[in-house]
Design a protein around this motif. Structure first.
Motif, PDB file in Angstrom:
ATOM      1  N   LYS A 143     -22.681  11.523  -2.261  1.00 17.43           N
ATOM      2  CA  LYS A 143     -22.389  10.080  -2.264  1.00 17.43           C
ATOM      3  C   LYS A 143     -21.117   9.780  -3.053  1.00 17.43           C
ATOM      4  CE  LYS A 143     -27.126   8.402  -1.834  1.00 17.43           C
ATOM      5  NZ  LYS A 143     -28.245   7.763  -2.571  1.00 17.43           N
ATOM      6  N   ARG A 144     -21.000  10.390  -4.228  1.00 13.73           N
ATOM      7  CA  ARG A 144     -19.849  10.086  -5.081  1.00 13.73           C
ATOM      8  C   ARG A 144     -18.549  10.623  -4.490  1.00 13.73           C
ATOM      9  NH1 ARG A 144     -22.228  10.702 -10.888  1.00 13.73           N
ATOM     10  NH2 ARG A 144     -20.088  10.753 -11.613  1.00 13.73           N
ATOM     11  N   VAL A 145     -18.589  11.837  -3.948  1.00 11.77           N
ATOM     12  CA  VAL A 145     -17.357  12.390  -3.386  1.00 11.77           C
ATOM     13  C   VAL A 145     -16.972  11.646  -2.109  1.00 11.77           C
ATOM     14  CG1 VAL A 145     -18.289  14.294  -1.973  1.00 11.77           C
ATOM     15  CG2 VAL A 145     -16.057  14.526  -3.063  1.00 11.77           C
ATOM     16  N   ASP A 146     -17.943  11.237  -1.310  1.00  6.29           N
ATOM     17  CA  ASP A 146     -17.630  10.464  -0.108  1.00  6.29           C
ATOM     18  C   ASP A 146     -16.992   9.129  -0.468  1.00  6.29           C
ATOM     19  OD1 ASP A 146     -18.556  12.465   1.554  1.00  6.29           O
ATOM     20  OD2 ASP A 146     -20.343  11.382   2.217  1.00  6.29           O
ATOM     21  N   ALA A 147     -17.523   8.457  -1.481  1.00  6.93           N
ATOM     22  CA  ALA A 147     -16.965   7.169  -1.904  1.00  6.93           C
ATOM     23  C   ALA A 147     -15.548   7.350  -2.454  1.00  6.93           C
ATOM     24  CB  ALA A 147     -17.874   6.514  -2.945  1.00  6.93           C
ATOM     25  N   ALA A 148     -15.359   8.371  -3.279  1.00  6.32           N
ATOM     26  CA  ALA A 148     -14.031   8.618  -3.851  1.00  6.32           C
ATOM     27  C   ALA A 148     -13.023   8.971  -2.761  1.00  6.32           C
ATOM     28  CB  ALA A 148     -14.105   9.742  -4.886  1.00  6.32           C
ATOM     29  N   PHE A 149     -13.445   9.767  -1.786  1.00  8.81           N
ATOM     30  CA  PHE A 149     -12.536  10.178  -0.720  1.00  8.81           C
ATOM     31  C   PHE A 149     -12.120   8.984   0.141  1.00  8.81           C
ATOM     32  CE2 PHE A 149     -11.733  12.490   3.399  1.00  8.81           C
ATOM     33  CZ  PHE A 149     -10.521  13.025   3.004  1.00  8.81           C
ATOM     34  N   ALA A 150     -13.078   8.128   0.482  1.00  6.49           N
ATOM     35  CA  ALA A 150     -12.753   6.938   1.281  1.00  6.49           C
ATOM     36  C   ALA A 150     -11.776   6.031   0.524  1.00  6.49           C
ATOM     37  CB  ALA A 150     -14.030   6.177   1.639  1.00  6.49           C
ATOM     38  N   ASP A 151     -12.004   5.851  -0.778  1.00  5.78           N
ATOM     39  CA  ASP A 151     -11.115   5.019  -1.584  1.00  5.78           C
ATOM     40  C   ASP A 151      -9.738   5.667  -1.699  1.00  5.78           C
ATOM     41  OD1 ASP A 151     -10.271   2.888  -3.162  1.00  5.78           O
ATOM     42  OD2 ASP A 151     -11.086   3.738  -5.005  1.00  5.78           O
ATOM     43  N   LEU A 152      -9.698   6.976  -1.868  1.00  2.50           N
ATOM     44  CA  LEU A 152      -8.420   7.679  -1.955  1.00  2.50           C
ATOM     45  C   LEU A 152      -7.620   7.502  -0.669  1.00  2.50           C
ATOM     46  CD1 LEU A 152      -6.403   9.581  -3.292  1.00  2.50           C
ATOM     47  CD2 LEU A 152      -7.759  11.493  -2.404  1.00  2.50           C
ATOM     48  N   LEU A 153      -8.265   7.646   0.474  1.00  2.00           N
ATOM     49  CA  LEU A 153      -7.552   7.479   1.748  1.00  2.00           C
ATOM     50  C   LEU A 153      -7.001   6.063   1.893  1.00  2.00           C
ATOM     51  CD1 LEU A 153      -9.827   9.507   4.163  1.00  2.00           C
ATOM     52  CD2 LEU A 153      -7.558  10.133   3.309  1.00  2.00           C
ATOM     53  N   ARG A 154      -7.761   5.078   1.452  1.00  2.00           N
ATOM     54  CA  ARG A 154      -7.272   3.693   1.482  1.00  2.00           C
ATOM     55  C   ARG A 154      -6.014   3.556   0.623  1.00  2.00           C
ATOM     56  NH1 ARG A 154      -7.301  -0.237  -1.884  1.00  2.00           N
ATOM     57  NH2 ARG A 154      -8.775   0.702  -3.323  1.00  2.00           N
ATOM     58  N   ARG A 155      -6.055   4.125  -0.561  1.00  2.00           N
ATOM     59  CA  ARG A 155      -4.906   4.048  -1.469  1.00  2.00           C
ATOM     60  C   ARG A 155      -3.708   4.824  -0.916  1.00  2.00           C
ATOM     61  NH1 ARG A 155      -6.646   2.423  -6.872  1.00  2.00           N
ATOM     62  NH2 ARG A 155      -8.899   2.061  -6.819  1.00  2.00           N
ATOM     63  N   GLU A 156      -3.976   5.970  -0.287  1.00  2.00           N
ATOM     64  CA  GLU A 156      -2.887   6.751   0.295  1.00  2.00           C
ATOM     65  C   GLU A 156      -2.236   6.009   1.460  1.00  2.00           C
ATOM     66  OE1 GLU A 156      -4.493  10.634   1.167  1.00  2.00           O
ATOM     67  OE2 GLU A 156      -4.206  11.297  -0.906  1.00  2.00           O
ATOM     68  N   ARG A 157      -3.042   5.310   2.256  1.00  2.00           N
ATOM     69  CA  ARG A 157      -2.471   4.497   3.343  1.00  2.00           C
ATOM     70  C   ARG A 157      -1.546   3.426   2.766  1.00  2.00           C
ATOM     71  NH1 ARG A 157      -7.145   5.903   5.957  1.00  2.00           N
ATOM     72  NH2 ARG A 157      -8.473   4.328   5.044  1.00  2.00           N
ATOM     73  N   GLU A 158      -1.928   2.852   1.631  1.00  2.00           N
ATOM     74  CA  GLU A 158      -1.077   1.854   0.983  1.00  2.00           C
ATOM     75  C   GLU A 158       0.248   2.482   0.542  1.00  2.00           C
ATOM     76  OE1 GLU A 158      -3.389   0.183  -2.210  1.00  2.00           O
ATOM     77  OE2 GLU A 158      -4.771  -0.833  -0.832  1.00  2.00           O
ATOM     78  N   LEU A 159       0.202   3.708   0.015  1.00  2.00           N
ATOM     79  CA  LEU A 159       1.428   4.381  -0.405  1.00  2.00           C
ATOM     80  C   LEU A 159       2.354   4.654   0.780  1.00  2.00           C
ATOM     81  CD1 LEU A 159       0.122   7.010  -2.995  1.00  2.00           C
ATOM     82  CD2 LEU A 159       1.585   5.043  -3.461  1.00  2.00           C
ATOM     83  N   LEU A 160       1.778   4.877   1.948  1.00  2.00           N
ATOM     84  CA  LEU A 160       2.565   5.198   3.146  1.00  2.00           C
ATOM     85  C   LEU A 160       2.873   3.984   4.012  1.00  2.00           C
ATOM     86  CD1 LEU A 160       0.714   8.471   4.169  1.00  2.00           C
ATOM     87  CD2 LEU A 160       3.023   8.282   3.202  1.00  2.00           C
ATOM     88  N   ALA A 161       2.487   2.806   3.560  1.00  2.00           N
ATOM     89  CA  ALA A 161       2.605   1.592   4.376  1.00  2.00           C
ATOM     90  C   ALA A 161       4.037   1.306   4.822  1.00  2.00           C
ATOM     91  CB  ALA A 161       2.033   0.393   3.624  1.00  2.00           C
ATOM     92  N   GLY A 162       5.020   1.771   4.085  1.00  2.00           N
ATOM     93  CA  GLY A 162       6.415   1.517   4.451  1.00  2.00           C
ATOM     94  C   GLY A 162       6.916   2.363   5.610  1.00  2.00           C
ATOM     95  N   LEU A 163       6.116   3.298   6.058  1.00  2.00           N
ATOM     96  CA  LEU A 163       6.513   4.172   7.167  1.00  2.00           C
ATOM     97  C   LEU A 163       5.628   3.938   8.372  1.00  2.00           C
ATOM     98  CD1 LEU A 163       6.909   7.638   5.366  1.00  2.00           C
ATOM     99  CD2 LEU A 163       8.722   6.056   6.038  1.00  2.00           C
ATOM    100  N   GLY A 164       6.223   3.947   9.543  1.00  2.00           N
ATOM    101  CA  GLY A 164       5.452   3.878  10.773  1.00  2.00           C
ATOM    102  C   GLY A 164       4.769   5.215  11.037  1.00  2.00           C
ATOM    103  N   GLU A 165       3.884   5.228  12.034  1.00  2.00           N
ATOM    104  CA  GLU A 165       3.135   6.449  12.346  1.00  2.00           C
ATOM    105  C   GLU A 165       4.057   7.608  12.705  1.00  2.00           C
ATOM    106  OE1 GLU A 165      -0.151   6.057  15.079  1.00  2.00           O
ATOM    107  OE2 GLU A 165      -0.655   4.090  14.257  1.00  2.00           O
ATOM    108  N   GLN A 166       5.071   7.352  13.514  1.00  2.00           N
ATOM    109  CA  GLN A 166       5.998   8.425  13.908  1.00  2.00           C
ATOM    110  C   GLN A 166       6.747   8.962  12.695  1.00  2.00           C
ATOM    111  OE1 GLN A 166       6.243  10.142  16.630  1.00  2.00           O
ATOM    112  NE2 GLN A 166       8.004  11.329  15.946  1.00  2.00           N
ATOM    113  N   ASP A 167       7.223   8.085  11.830  1.00  2.00           N
ATOM    114  CA  ASP A 167       7.922   8.530  10.625  1.00  2.00           C
ATOM    115  C   ASP A 167       6.993   9.353   9.732  1.00  2.00           C
ATOM    116  OD1 ASP A 167      10.340   7.417  11.329  1.00  2.00           O
ATOM    117  OD2 ASP A 167      10.007   5.559  10.199  1.00  2.00           O
ATOM    118  N   GLN A 168       5.728   8.951   9.649  1.00  2.00           N
ATOM    119  CA  GLN A 168       4.771   9.715   8.853  1.00  2.00           C
ATOM    120  C   GLN A 168       4.588  11.119   9.423  1.00  2.00           C
ATOM    121  OE1 GLN A 168       1.078   7.729   7.772  1.00  2.00           O
ATOM    122  NE2 GLN A 168       2.122   5.752   7.756  1.00  2.00           N
TER     123      GLN A 168
END
Length: 166
Positions: A125-150
């Motif tokens: 439960k804890r690792v699943d919650a942390a992983f989902a939150d991490l992916l959300r935060r990582e998407r925010e870090l990459l928000a300035g790039l489009g999918e192709q640029d990523q």
């Protein structure tokens, strides 16, 4: 500067070009940005883990177990290869995770002297919650790039990292 804005690395590179015109500071254009981005990623990781009461090392061990698939268990040797730590360090980490009821040890039925480390329900439960939150935060870090640029950036970084991972 492709988008017309200047960042801290642009200022750093300009200062070095002025002070040391005899040096090619071009590597700073890429690697200083990678380094700065790594610091932002580390902060995002720590924040995601802290939300569920995990340390980065705990997340590393728990995700290795979670990625292994059901029944989410591995030998300590496999865990240390996945997390790149020493045997003594891994033993200490497993002990601490077991005390926190995030993992459990059991005898390895294939090896009388061996043990298997398995993820508890609380650990999952804890690792699943942390992983989902991490992916959300990582998407925010990459928000300035489009999918192709990523995808292009991922490929370029893979090219740079592959020799180090061999």
């Amino acid at each position: 500067m492709t988008n017309g804005s200047e960042d801290e690395v642009d200022r750093l590179v300009a200062a070095w070009r002025q002070e040391r015109p005899d040096l090619d500071v071009e590597p700073l254009e890429v690697l200083s940005r990678v380094s700065r981005l790594a610091k932002h990623l580390d902060r995002a990781r720590r924040a995601a883990f802290a939300e569920v009461g995990l340390e980065p090392w705990e997340f590393d061990v728990l995700t290795a177990l979670r990625r292994s698939g059901k029944p989410y268990e591995l030998s300590p040797g496999t865990l240390l290869k996945a997390t790149l730590v020493t045997s003594g360090t891994m033993t200490n980490r497993i002990d601490r995770l077991a005390q926190a009821d995030l993992v459990r040890r059991r005898p390895d039925p294939e090896d009388r002297r061996g043990v298997l480390v398995s993820l508890t329900e609380e650990g999952r439960k804890r690792v699943d919650a942390a992983f989902a939150d991490l992916l959300r935060r990582e998407r925010e870090l990459l928000a300035g790039l489009g999918e192709q640029d990523q995808r292009v950036l991922a490929g370029l970084l893979r090219t740079l990292l592959t020799p180090f991972d061999s």
